[in-house]
Design a protein around this motif. Structure first.
Motif, PDB file in Angstrom:
ATOM      1  N   ARG A   1       0.809  -1.229   0.000  1.00  0.00           N
ATOM      2  CA  ARG A   1       0.000   0.000   0.000  1.00  0.00           C
ATOM      3  C   ARG A   1       0.836   1.271   0.000  1.00  0.00           C
ATOM      4  NH1 ARG A   1      -5.527  -0.778   3.626  1.00  0.00           N
ATOM      5  NH2 ARG A   1      -6.476  -2.340   2.258  1.00  0.00           N
ATOM      6  N   THR A   2       1.973   1.250   0.660  1.00  0.00           N
ATOM      7  CA  THR A   2       2.748   2.485   0.832  1.00  0.00           C
ATOM      8  C   THR A   2       4.075   2.488   0.105  1.00  0.00           C
ATOM      9  OG1 THR A   2       3.819   1.683   2.856  1.00  0.00           O
ATOM     10  CG2 THR A   2       1.694   2.810   3.102  1.00  0.00           C
ATOM     11  N   GLY A   3       4.472   1.342  -0.450  1.00  0.00           N
ATOM     12  CA  GLY A   3       5.741   1.281  -1.162  1.00  0.00           C
ATOM     13  C   GLY A   3       6.812   0.555  -0.376  1.00  0.00           C
ATOM     14  N   PHE A   4       7.903   0.269  -1.070  1.00  0.00           N
ATOM     15  CA  PHE A   4       9.001  -0.512  -0.512  1.00  0.00           C
ATOM     16  C   PHE A   4      10.301   0.282  -0.616  1.00  0.00           C
ATOM     17  CE2 PHE A   4       5.760  -3.411  -1.969  1.00  0.00           C
ATOM     18  CZ  PHE A   4       5.737  -4.412  -1.022  1.00  0.00           C
ATOM     19  N   VAL A   5      11.385  -0.326  -0.131  1.00  0.00           N
ATOM     20  CA  VAL A   5      12.706   0.279  -0.297  1.00  0.00           C
ATOM     21  C   VAL A   5      13.633  -0.733  -0.973  1.00  0.00           C
ATOM     22  CG1 VAL A   5      12.514   1.868   1.648  1.00  0.00           C
ATOM     23  CG2 VAL A   5      13.443  -0.432   2.023  1.00  0.00           C
ATOM     24  N   ARG A   6      14.702  -0.209  -1.541  1.00  0.00           N
ATOM     25  CA  ARG A   6      15.736  -1.034  -2.154  1.00  0.00           C
ATOM     26  C   ARG A   6      17.008  -0.198  -2.211  1.00  0.00           C
ATOM     27  NH1 ARG A   6      14.434  -0.950  -8.671  1.00  0.00           N
ATOM     28  NH2 ARG A   6      14.202   1.305  -8.850  1.00  0.00           N
ATOM     29  N   PRO A   7      18.160  -0.790  -2.480  1.00  0.00           N
ATOM     30  CA  PRO A   7      19.390  -0.002  -2.577  1.00  0.00           C
ATOM     31  C   PRO A   7      19.321   1.020  -3.709  1.00  0.00           C
ATOM     32  CG  PRO A   7      19.894  -2.340  -2.345  1.00  0.00           C
ATOM     33  CD  PRO A   7      18.413  -2.240  -2.583  1.00  0.00           C
ATOM     34  N   LYS A   8      19.917   2.174  -3.486  1.00  0.00           N
ATOM     35  CA  LYS A   8      19.976   3.182  -4.543  1.00  0.00           C
ATOM     36  C   LYS A   8      20.711   2.652  -5.772  1.00  0.00           C
ATOM     37  CE  LYS A   8      19.471   7.520  -2.004  1.00  0.00           C
ATOM     38  NZ  LYS A   8      20.092   8.816  -1.655  1.00  0.00           N
ATOM     39  N   SER A   9      21.627   1.731  -5.534  1.00  0.00           N
ATOM     40  CA  SER A   9      22.375   1.125  -6.641  1.00  0.00           C
ATOM     41  C   SER A   9      21.504   0.211  -7.492  1.00  0.00           C
ATOM     42  CB  SER A   9      23.547   0.314  -6.099  1.00  0.00           C
ATOM     43  OG  SER A   9      23.066  -0.804  -5.356  1.00  0.00           O
ATOM     44  N   ARG A  10      20.298  -0.121  -6.968  1.00  0.00           N
ATOM     45  CA  ARG A  10      19.360  -1.063  -7.592  1.00  0.00           C
ATOM     46  C   ARG A  10      19.907  -2.492  -7.621  1.00  0.00           C
ATOM     47  NH1 ARG A  10      16.849   2.371 -12.718  1.00  0.00           N
ATOM     48  NH2 ARG A  10      16.688   4.364 -11.639  1.00  0.00           N
ATOM     49  N   ASN A  11      20.935  -2.731  -6.829  1.00  0.00           N
ATOM     50  CA  ASN A  11      21.574  -4.050  -6.800  1.00  0.00           C
ATOM     51  C   ASN A  11      21.435  -4.645  -5.406  1.00  0.00           C
ATOM     52  OD1 ASN A  11      23.271  -6.275  -6.843  1.00  0.00           O
ATOM     53  ND2 ASN A  11      24.917  -5.237  -7.943  1.00  0.00           N
ATOM     54  N   ASN A  12      20.469  -5.557  -5.225  1.00  0.00           N
ATOM     55  CA  ASN A  12      20.264  -6.170  -3.910  1.00  0.00           C
ATOM     56  C   ASN A  12      21.425  -7.065  -3.503  1.00  0.00           C
ATOM     57  OD1 ASN A  12      17.771  -4.970  -3.475  1.00  0.00           O
ATOM     58  ND2 ASN A  12      16.638  -6.630  -4.439  1.00  0.00           N
ATOM     59  N   SER A  13      22.180  -7.557  -4.465  1.00  0.00           N
ATOM     60  CA  SER A  13      23.312  -8.431  -4.147  1.00  0.00           C
ATOM     61  C   SER A  13      24.492  -7.657  -3.578  1.00  0.00           C
ATOM     62  CB  SER A  13      23.746  -9.205  -5.394  1.00  0.00           C
ATOM     63  OG  SER A  13      22.725 -10.094  -5.812  1.00  0.00           O
TER      64      SER A  13
END
Length: 443
Positions: free
Chosen positions: A198-210
């Motif tokens: 509903r409110t959104g998620f977060v992830r690394p600014k690099s877009r690389n979870n690894s």
């Protein structure tokens, strides 16, 4: 005593961790922060487990995730990424969803938003009735009737039918979820996951979870890792003070002598080959049934960039798609690159997964009225065994009480999705709780 041979190198550590996915990596870093010596064993050549990132500048300048994609914006997520100084950014699902039956081609109309939202509010109200499901599976005795009720009955009981369109798309990886005990759906579609929806998620600014797992490898160092290694034998009873785990990489064997063992893999009997399982462990783990979940990154030319194709069973009252089959073909930020999720009740070879995906993409081709060339598979991920479950009767008879009682027996401690859910932040929270409540006290 131990299983070591005269030619096997010996490593001595406070804790030996088997499994280098979300649970095992978190446990290793936290224990090292707390001054404990660790070694992580994993059959893969890298940490990260179901976090799989495709990087190929010749194809796309951006990293593309085809496993774990986003994280709920929770303090444990901020803290763990913050430990590695990895900045996070807000992200949300903003693509169009096209629901149709991949077998018949029948389009599925979306439920009116107001009705769907009201049904989801009723579901959330029910979730809040069980605060002890927030972390782990520490259930009361007796287990509440609603938690062991087939979820299809639960849907009718609480008038949730209007939410099946939204909720069903999220829980279709559970397979035939209307027949599952409600407990499993509530753990999978939990409050934190729905809040993220509903409110959104977060992830690394690099877009690389690894990136997180690469930094974890650097922090643990070569002395803290035995990657690309398989457990071949184990002795947890020959010494009052130590457990012994022997692993093999190629032709070389190494034995780890540790004060405690953390098992951070899914506890199916097939996943625990080489373990010295006792009667209680075999009895409990042998009751699990599981699904087989596969992902792929596919290059498909000609499809819209921001459309997600979702497979729904037009002739099923809960819109369950036919299995084995593709659940979704999702867009990524890289034009032409799509993520396919495929579910089966039986194990499949990589070629069988590809052929199944290609078959379902023919349905998408017809639906989109686009004559695209043959899709190109760039990467395949196998997340099996997926979603380990037991029948309602076992839950009522104290299965999870008995499973939780394994913590600390034979100097062994457990964490992974089976002990919590398939959501990475929840796995981290459960792992933290296990370390604080059980393992650290044993050391």
């Amino acid at each position: 005593m131990s299983t070591t041979t005269s030619t096997s190198p010996m490593l001595t550590r406070d804790v030996c961790i088997i499994g280098g996915g979300a649970a095992g990596t978190y446990a290793a870093i936290r224990l090292q922060q707390l001054g404990k010596s660790v070694v992580v064993i994993d059959h893969k050549p890298r940490l990260g487990g179901q976090t799989t990132t495709y990087t190929n500048p010749a194809i796309t300048p951006l990293p593309v995730e085809y496993g774990v994609t986003y994280y709920q914006n929770m303090s444990i997520v901020q803290d763990f990424f913050g430990h590695f100084n990895i900045p996070l950014t807000y992200s949300a699902f903003d693509y169009k969803i096209d629901m149709f039956d991949f077998v018949t081609g029948t389009a599925i109309s979306a439920t009116a938003e107001a009705e769907s939202n009201a049904a989801m509010d009723r579901y959330i109200a029910q979730l809040k009735e069980y605060p002890y499901l927030r972390v782990g599976l520490d259930l009361p005795d007796p287990v509440p009737e609603d938690l062991v009720m087939p979820f299809g009955y639960f849907v009718h009981k609480y008038d949730l039918e209007a939410g099946v369109g939204d909720l069903g798309g999220s829980i279709d990886p559970l397979g035939n979820w209307p027949d599952l005990p409600t407990l499993y759906v509530m753990k999978y579609a939990n409050l934190d996951v729905l809040e993220g929806d509903r409110t959104g998620f977060v992830r690394p600014k690099s877009r690389n979870n690894s990136e997180l797992y690469g930094d974890a490898e650097k922090e643990l160092g070569v002395e803290g890792l035995l990657l690309g290694s398989k457990v071949v034998s184990m002795d947890r009873d020959g010494s009052a003070d130590w457990v012994y785990v022997t692993v093999r990489k190629g032709e070389e064997e190494t034995t780890v002598q540790a004060k405690s063992l953390v098992v951070a893999v899914q506890p199916s009997l097939n996943s625990l080959k080489g373990f010295d399982l006792g009667v209680k462990e075999k009895t409990l783990f042998g009751q699990f049934k599981n699904l087989f979940f596969y992902t792929a990154l596919v290059r498909v030319k000609g499809l819209p960039d921001r459309t997600c194709y979702m497979n729904r069973g037009a002739n099923d009252p809960f819109l369950i798609p036919k299995l084995p089959g593709m659940l979704v073909l999702k867009p990524t930020e890289a034009s032409e690159l799509k993520v396919a999720n495929y579910l089966s009740t039986n194990a499949l070879s990589e070629e069988e997964v590809k052929q199944g995906m290609l078959h379902d993409m023919e349905s998408i081709r017809r639906r989109a009225k686009v004559d695209f060339p043959d899709p190109e598979f760039l990467a395949i991920g196998d997340h099996s065994p997926y979603q380990l479950t037991v029948p309602a009767e076992a839950i009522e008879n104290g299965f999870y009480r008995d499973l939780n009682s394994l913590q600390g027996e034979r100097r062994t401690f457990y964490t992974a999705a089976t002990w919590e859910s398939h959501s990475t932040p929840q796995i981290w929270e459960f792992t933290e709780q296990m370390l604080q409540s059980h393992l650290l006290k044993s050391l």
